[in-house]
Scaffold this motif. Sequence first.
Motif, PDB file in Angstrom:
ATOM      1  N   SER A 117       4.882   3.886   2.513  1.00 12.96           N
ATOM      2  CA  SER A 117       4.420   2.582   2.054  1.00 12.96           C
ATOM      3  C   SER A 117       4.443   1.575   3.189  1.00 12.96           C
ATOM      4  O   SER A 117       5.246   1.679   4.121  1.00 12.96           O
ATOM      5  N   LEU A 118       3.553   0.608   3.093  1.00 12.93           N
ATOM      6  CA  LEU A 118       3.534  -0.560   3.965  1.00 12.93           C
ATOM      7  C   LEU A 118       3.314  -1.789   3.102  1.00 12.93           C
ATOM      8  O   LEU A 118       2.724  -1.698   2.019  1.00 12.93           O
ATOM      9  N   THR A 119       3.782  -2.932   3.594  1.00  9.35           N
ATOM     10  CA  THR A 119       3.369  -4.161   2.932  1.00  9.35           C
ATOM     11  C   THR A 119       1.882  -4.360   3.213  1.00  9.35           C
ATOM     12  O   THR A 119       1.321  -3.799   4.168  1.00  9.35           O
ATOM     13  N   LEU A 120       1.226  -5.183   2.407  1.00  9.47           N
ATOM     14  CA  LEU A 120      -0.197  -5.426   2.608  1.00  9.47           C
ATOM     15  C   LEU A 120      -0.433  -6.078   3.971  1.00  9.47           C
ATOM     16  O   LEU A 120      -1.411  -5.758   4.672  1.00  9.47           O
ATOM     17  N   GLU A 121       0.465  -6.965   4.382  1.00  5.67           N
ATOM     18  CA  GLU A 121       0.338  -7.601   5.689  1.00  5.67           C
ATOM     19  C   GLU A 121       0.421  -6.571   6.817  1.00  5.67           C
ATOM     20  O   GLU A 121      -0.364  -6.607   7.765  1.00  5.67           O
ATOM     21  N   GLN A 122       1.357  -5.648   6.707  1.00  6.51           N
ATOM     22  CA  GLN A 122       1.471  -4.592   7.717  1.00  6.51           C
ATOM     23  C   GLN A 122       0.236  -3.707   7.725  1.00  6.51           C
ATOM     24  O   GLN A 122      -0.276  -3.332   8.792  1.00  6.51           O
ATOM     25  N   ALA A 123      -0.250  -3.358   6.549  1.00 10.76           N
ATOM     26  CA  ALA A 123      -1.394  -2.446   6.443  1.00 10.76           C
ATOM     27  C   ALA A 123      -2.658  -3.038   7.046  1.00 10.76           C
ATOM     28  O   ALA A 123      -3.541  -2.299   7.494  1.00 10.76           O
ATOM     29  N   ARG A 124      -2.749  -4.366   7.084  1.00 14.10           N
ATOM     30  CA  ARG A 124      -3.948  -5.023   7.604  1.00 14.10           C
ATOM     31  C   ARG A 124      -3.902  -5.229   9.121  1.00 14.10           C
ATOM     32  O   ARG A 124      -4.845  -5.758   9.697  1.00 14.10           O
ATOM     33  N   VAL A 147       0.856  -1.188   0.000  1.00 12.45           N
ATOM     34  CA  VAL A 147       0.000   0.000   0.000  1.00 12.45           C
ATOM     35  C   VAL A 147       0.890   1.236   0.000  1.00 12.45           C
ATOM     36  O   VAL A 147       1.818   1.336   0.802  1.00 12.45           O
ATOM     37  N   ARG A 148       0.595   2.154  -0.901  1.00 13.76           N
ATOM     38  CA  ARG A 148       1.339   3.413  -0.984  1.00 13.76           C
ATOM     39  C   ARG A 148       0.439   4.551  -0.513  1.00 13.76           C
ATOM     40  O   ARG A 148      -0.756   4.600  -0.869  1.00 13.76           O
ATOM     41  N   PHE A 149       0.995   5.456   0.276  1.00 12.78           N
ATOM     42  CA  PHE A 149       0.248   6.587   0.822  1.00 12.78           C
ATOM     43  C   PHE A 149       0.827   7.894   0.286  1.00 12.78           C
ATOM     44  O   PHE A 149       2.042   8.089   0.310  1.00 12.78           O
ATOM     45  N   THR A 150      -0.044   8.765  -0.190  1.00 14.28           N
ATOM     46  CA  THR A 150       0.379  10.081  -0.664  1.00 14.28           C
ATOM     47  C   THR A 150      -0.351  11.160   0.136  1.00 14.28           C
ATOM     48  O   THR A 150      -1.378  10.900   0.775  1.00 14.28           O
ATOM     49  N   THR A 173      -3.102   3.867  -2.243  1.00 13.32           N
ATOM     50  CA  THR A 173      -3.030   3.172  -3.524  1.00 13.32           C
ATOM     51  C   THR A 173      -2.454   1.772  -3.325  1.00 13.32           C
ATOM     52  O   THR A 173      -1.356   1.626  -2.782  1.00 13.32           O
ATOM     53  N   LEU A 174      -3.194   0.777  -3.760  1.00 11.52           N
ATOM     54  CA  LEU A 174      -2.714  -0.598  -3.692  1.00 11.52           C
ATOM     55  C   LEU A 174      -1.768  -0.854  -4.857  1.00 11.52           C
ATOM     56  O   LEU A 174      -2.110  -0.584  -6.016  1.00 11.52           O
ATOM     57  N   THR A 175      -0.588  -1.375  -4.554  1.00 11.58           N
ATOM     58  CA  THR A 175       0.442  -1.621  -5.558  1.00 11.58           C
ATOM     59  C   THR A 175       0.923  -3.069  -5.467  1.00 11.58           C
ATOM     60  O   THR A 175       0.649  -3.768  -4.485  1.00 11.58           O
ATOM     61  N   LYS A 176       1.674  -3.478  -6.460  1.00  7.96           N
ATOM     62  CA  LYS A 176       2.194  -4.846  -6.466  1.00  7.96           C
ATOM     63  C   LYS A 176       3.319  -5.005  -5.453  1.00  7.96           C
ATOM     64  O   LYS A 176       3.364  -5.979  -4.699  1.00  7.96           O
ATOM     65  N   ASN A 177       4.216  -4.027  -5.419  1.00  4.96           N
ATOM     66  CA  ASN A 177       5.369  -4.082  -4.533  1.00  4.96           C
ATOM     67  C   ASN A 177       5.480  -2.799  -3.720  1.00  4.96           C
ATOM     68  O   ASN A 177       4.911  -1.761  -4.073  1.00  4.96           O
ATOM     69  N   VAL A 178       6.250  -2.861  -2.635  1.00  7.26           N
ATOM     70  CA  VAL A 178       6.501  -1.687  -1.805  1.00  7.26           C
ATOM     71  C   VAL A 178       7.317  -0.659  -2.586  1.00  7.26           C
ATOM     72  O   VAL A 178       8.324  -1.004  -3.212  1.00  7.26           O
ATOM     73  N   ARG A 179       6.866   0.575  -2.544  1.00  9.11           N
ATOM     74  CA  ARG A 179       7.624   1.679  -3.129  1.00  9.11           C
ATOM     75  C   ARG A 179       8.171   2.520  -1.973  1.00  9.11           C
ATOM     76  O   ARG A 179       7.384   3.078  -1.204  1.00  9.11           O
ATOM     77  N   PRO A 180       9.462   2.612  -1.819  1.00  9.17           N
ATOM     78  CA  PRO A 180      10.024   3.359  -0.691  1.00  9.17           C
ATOM     79  C   PRO A 180       9.454   4.766  -0.608  1.00  9.17           C
ATOM     80  O   PRO A 180       9.259   5.440  -1.616  1.00  9.17           O
ATOM     81  N   GLY A 181       9.176   5.206   0.628  1.00 10.37           N
ATOM     82  CA  GLY A 181       8.604   6.521   0.851  1.00 10.37           C
ATOM     83  C   GLY A 181       9.656   7.610   0.862  1.00 10.37           C
ATOM     84  O   GLY A 181      10.835   7.379   0.562  1.00 10.37           O
ATOM     85  N   TYR A 182       9.216   8.807   1.252  1.00  6.62           N
ATOM     86  CA  TYR A 182      10.084   9.984   1.185  1.00  6.62           C
ATOM     87  C   TYR A 182      11.371   9.780   1.971  1.00  6.62           C
ATOM     88  O   TYR A 182      12.471  10.009   1.457  1.00  6.62           O
ATOM     89  N   TRP A 183      11.259   9.353   3.229  1.00  2.55           N
ATOM     90  CA  TRP A 183      12.469   9.217   4.040  1.00  2.55           C
ATOM     91  C   TRP A 183      13.235   7.943   3.745  1.00  2.55           C
ATOM     92  O   TRP A 183      14.459   7.897   3.903  1.00  2.55           O
ATOM     93  N   GLU A 184      12.544   6.896   3.286  1.00  2.33           N
ATOM     94  CA  GLU A 184      13.260   5.681   2.898  1.00  2.33           C
ATOM     95  C   GLU A 184      14.193   5.953   1.722  1.00  2.33           C
ATOM     96  O   GLU A 184      15.297   5.391   1.642  1.00  2.33           O
TER      97      GLU A 184
END
Length: 241
Positions: A158-165, A146-149, A208-219
Motif C-alpha cells: 500500500s501507498l498513500t495517495l500522495e505517495q502513489a502520485r 492505493v492497495r496493490f495485489t 485498488t483505490l481505498t479510503k485508508n492505507v491497508r498495511p501490506g504483507y511485510w508491514e
Amino acid sequence: MNSEPSERNGAPVGRRVFLGTLGLGALGVVAAPTLQRGVEAFLGGAAQRDPTGLTDLLPNGGGFRYYSVTSSVPHKDARTYRLTVDGLVDRPTTYSLADLRALPQTRMVRDVQCVTGWRVPRTAFEGVRLSELLEAAGVRGTAGAVRFTCFDGAYSESLTLEQARRADVLIALRMRDEDLGHAHGGPVRLYVAPMYFYKSAKWLSGITLTKNVRPGYWEARGYDVDAWVGRSNGRDDEPTT
C-alpha cells in the motif's frame, strides 16, 4: 618501459601464453552479461522451488537476491497478463500487457536498497507512471490510499495517495533495459524508487483505490508502512533518490 610479458619466479611468460590470456579475458568481458543472466535465471528458478528459503541468502552476479512468500508463482505472459485498476475510481479499467506498453514510458536509474542490507547501484527501471493510471481511472475524492495485489496470491502493498502520485513511482515493465523476467516480478511490477524494495511489489495484478492505507504483507509482520530509504525501519542507508 619494458613492453614484453613479465617474468614471475624466474620463469618467463611466453608471448603466446600472454596473448592467450588476454583473449580469455576479453571473452570473459563479452560473455559476462550472458553468464550473469544465466546465474540469475538459475537462482530465480531455484528460489521459487526452495521451501527452506536458503536460496535467499545467495547473491548473484547482478547483486539481487530472490524473495517469494509462496512456494511457487504462476507465470504470466502477453496473452494471459491483466492488470486491474478499481476501487474508489470513476472508471475501473483492465490493462493487458500490450495496453501498458502502448502508454508513454518513463525510464529512471536509481540505486535499489533492500531493508535486509544489500544494495544494487544504478539500476534502470522503465514503465508507466502510476500517477497516469490513477488519473485515467478518475480517483474519487473519498480515496486516500492505493492497495496493490499480486498474482502470487499472497503478497500485497500500500501507498498513500500522495505517495502513489509521485513521479518516481512506476508500473515497471522493464529492468536494466530488458523486459522484466519472471524472477524479478515480471511481466509487471511496482517500483517505488525512494522506498525500500519490499514496497516494490512483484507480479503486480491489482491496483485498488481505498479510503485508508491497508498495511501490506511485510508491514503486517513488523516492517514500517512508510518505508523511506534511510529514514525508516531503524536503518540509516543513503537515500536512493
